[in-house]
Structure formats: C-alpha cells, structure tokens
Design a protein around this motif. Structure first.
Motif, short mmCIF file in Angstrom:
data_model
loop_
_atom_site.label_atom_id
_atom_site.label_comp_id
_atom_site.label_asym_id
_atom_site.label_seq_id
_atom_site.Cartn_x
_atom_site.Cartn_y
_atom_site.Cartn_z
N ILE A 52 23.83 121.22 25.68
CA ILE A 52 25.12 121.82 25.40
C ILE A 52 25.91 120.85 24.54
CG2 ILE A 52 27.21 122.79 26.43
CD1 ILE A 52 24.63 124.24 27.16
N PRO A 85 23.94 128.12 30.45
CA PRO A 85 25.32 128.58 30.28
C PRO A 85 25.40 129.66 29.20
CG PRO A 85 25.23 126.20 30.38
CD PRO A 85 23.82 126.66 30.29
N SER A 89 29.49 128.68 25.12
CA SER A 89 30.22 127.88 26.11
C SER A 89 30.37 126.44 25.66
CB SER A 89 29.48 127.90 27.45
OG SER A 89 29.47 129.18 28.02
N ARG A 257 24.49 128.03 40.20
CA ARG A 257 25.32 128.48 39.08
C ARG A 257 26.40 129.37 39.66
NH1 ARG A 257 26.06 132.61 35.06
NH2 ARG A 257 24.61 133.99 36.16
N PRO A 259 29.48 131.55 38.47
CA PRO A 259 30.31 132.15 37.42
C PRO A 259 31.72 132.47 37.91
CG PRO A 259 28.20 133.30 37.67
CD PRO A 259 28.36 132.42 38.86
N GLU A 269 32.22 129.19 34.08
CA GLU A 269 31.20 128.99 35.10
C GLU A 269 31.11 127.52 35.47
OE1 GLU A 269 27.42 130.41 33.60
OE2 GLU A 269 27.92 129.75 31.58
N TYR A 271 28.40 124.65 37.39
CA TYR A 271 27.05 124.35 37.87
C TYR A 271 27.13 123.21 38.89
CZ TYR A 271 24.79 127.14 34.22
OH TYR A 271 24.37 128.18 33.42
N PHE A 302 32.19 124.67 32.59
CA PHE A 302 32.08 125.24 31.25
C PHE A 302 33.19 126.25 31.02
CE2 PHE A 302 27.82 123.71 32.12
CZ PHE A 302 27.41 123.19 30.91
#
Length: 305
Positions: A52, A85, A89, A257, A259, A269, A271, A302
């Motif tokens: 990411i 993700p 994000s 995870r 959301p 979301e 994690y 995120f």
C-alpha cells in the motif's frame, strides 16, 4: 688527534642510529588485520505481502514533489489471507494496541464467548521499516507486539491491580482469567506516552472499546488525529503458529479485517495483524462468569485518499 677521533666516533654513531632496523629473524612487521564478523541473523521473509502506498503532505509552496512511502501490510505467510484493502485506499496510521480481550462463560463447560475488548492505542507509523531516520529493521518491527506485551504493565484499571504486571516471557505473570478483569466504571487510565524495547517514544493516540448499546467495535483516535473507526467483523484468519501465545499461554487471537459500519470518520477499514496473546481458555478452566486475557496487536487504519 683526540679531537679528530671523537668527531669520527660521533659520525659513526649517528649513522648507526639513523640506519633502518631489520625485523628479528622469524618475525614480520605486518600490521594486524581485522576480520569482520558474519551476521548471525536468520530472519527470512515469510510472505508475499500486499503493498500500500501512503503519501505524505507537502506544503503548497514547496518545490519538492510529494514523498511516497511504501507500507507493506503483513500476512500470515501461509494459507488463506485477509482480503486486500479497497482500491484507492490510503494508509492513515499504524497503531499498536495493548489491553484485554474479554470473554464470558454461561456455564463451567464448553468454549468462552467473546464479549469485546479494551485497549490503548500507540502510534508506531514512524517506526515502519524503511521510514527515513526512524524506521526499524523488519524483524524488530514485527516483534513489537511481543515486546510491548512484556515491556509495559497493562495500561488499564484492573479490579486486581497486581494482574497488570506482565512478568517475562520466561516467567509470565499467569493468573486465572477472572483476575485480569478491568474496572467497569473507569477502565482507562489517564493518557500517557510510553517507551519500551527499541521504542523511545510511542505516543498514545486513542482507545479501542466496544460501544453501547449494540457493542460496536470502536477505535476512537479523534482527540489526536480526528479519526474514528466504527467497524464490523467481516474477515478473519488464524494467527501464525509462531505467534506469541501470551501471558496465559493460551494462544494469539486471529487476524481481522474490520470494514467501516457506515458511522466512521476518516476510516474505511481497519486490519488487526501481528497479534500476541488474547485467546481465552475453555470455560472449565475460566469458570462460569466473566474473564479477560491480555493481548497486543498491530492495527492498520485505511481511508480514502
């Protein structure tokens, strides 16, 4: 004649002193050499993680382009993984949570039911490996959950204050799970930054709890970041077999995870990864009623770019 002899003798002595000296037979005049030690680290990558990108803000008047830093979401290294993700994000923050997983046993048999969690959240974003000036080696960063679990007392008000002491990995302060229960009316202590292991300054940035009336998993970072995550559990994978089993030695909680449930602020979301401890014993060990287990975990937040 005597004067001439003295001059000749002085000249000869001067020549002998100035002459280079030879090393004694069997010896050398080489300088000692230093041999570098080979690294003893056996850390190996265990997965092919999702990558990411997180873009830091740059002043509009700056002539420099925005700095793009790569953050790598961990995975368990084998088997089914958490979904990546959502596209587009942006990683907002990485926090390290330290607190309790709460359970209930309706009877003195069977498995305990999860009833929520309480944790204090500390900002560790700057310590992610590869971050300029502050990044830690990957193996140390991934060990922060264990280091915090044993490196600090539980940051909560407990009914039995002595239960906040973690002990050591070799000799943990293992108690019956009913002894770790937090004070219901005021579980959190006054905010405080901490240091542990290689971390010289971990700033407290928020709290994790389950909000009434519907027991919604909540991460409140609003005071320091403006972020609030109200989430729902959707995906879970088992923690790696190598994960730290915790103070009660009952195991590491699953990776999740989580959301947004539609009521979050700035977060899409969350994690939960790199967990340590937190798994409940069976109800025949806990006994009927409430129990709690100390745990730590990384939380990755995120949101939209």
């Amino acid at each position: 004649m005597l004067a001439k002899s003295f001059v000749l003798f002085a000249a000869l002595a001067s020549a002998v002193i100035a002459a280079p000296q030879r090393p004694a037979p069997g010896r050398t005049s080489c300088k000692p050499t230093t041999t570098a030690k080979a690294s003893t680290s056996s850390v190996k990558p265990t997965s092919t993680p999702v990558t990411i990108k997180s873009t830091s803000s740059v002043s509009p008047t700056s002539t420099k382009a925005a700095v793009v830093e790569t953050r790598t979401l961990p995975n368990t290294g084998a088997g089914t993984q958490l979904p990546a993700p959502a596209a587009g994000s942006v990683l907002k923050m990485i926090a390290l949570g330290h607190g309790l997983q709460n359970y209930s046993c309706a009877t003195a048999s069977g498995n305990a039911s999860a009833t929520g969690a309480l944790a204090v959240l500390y900002d560790i974003t700057q310590y992610f490996p590869g971050t300029a000036r502050t990044g830690l080696p990957a193996n140390i960063f991934n060990d922060l959950s264990k280091l915090l679990l044993y490196g600090q007392d539980l940051p909560l008000n407990l009914v039995n204050a002595a239960a906040a002491k973690p002990g050591t990995p070799a000799k943990p302060n293992t108690l019956p799970e009913k002894q770790y229960v937090a004070v219901t009316s005021a579980p959190f202590k006054a905010p405080a930054d901490i240091k542990f292991g290689p971390i010289t300054a971990a700033k407290e940035i928020g709290r994790h709890y389950f909000a009434s009336p519907n027991s919604v998993p909540t991460f409140d970072l609003s005071a320091k970041t403006g972020l609030v995550a109200r989430v729902q559990k959707v995906d879970a994978v088992t923690a790696p077999a190598s994960a730290e089993k915790g103070i009660t030695k009952s195991g590491a909680v699953a990776w999740l995870r989580l959301p947004d449930n539609g009521a979050s602020v700035g977060v899409t979301e969350v994690y939960r990864v790199v967990t340590a401890g937190g798994v409940a014993s069976t109800c025949d060990i806990i006994g009927q009623g409430e129990g709690s287990v100390p745990y730590t975990a990384q939380y990755w937040f995120f949101g939209k770019a």
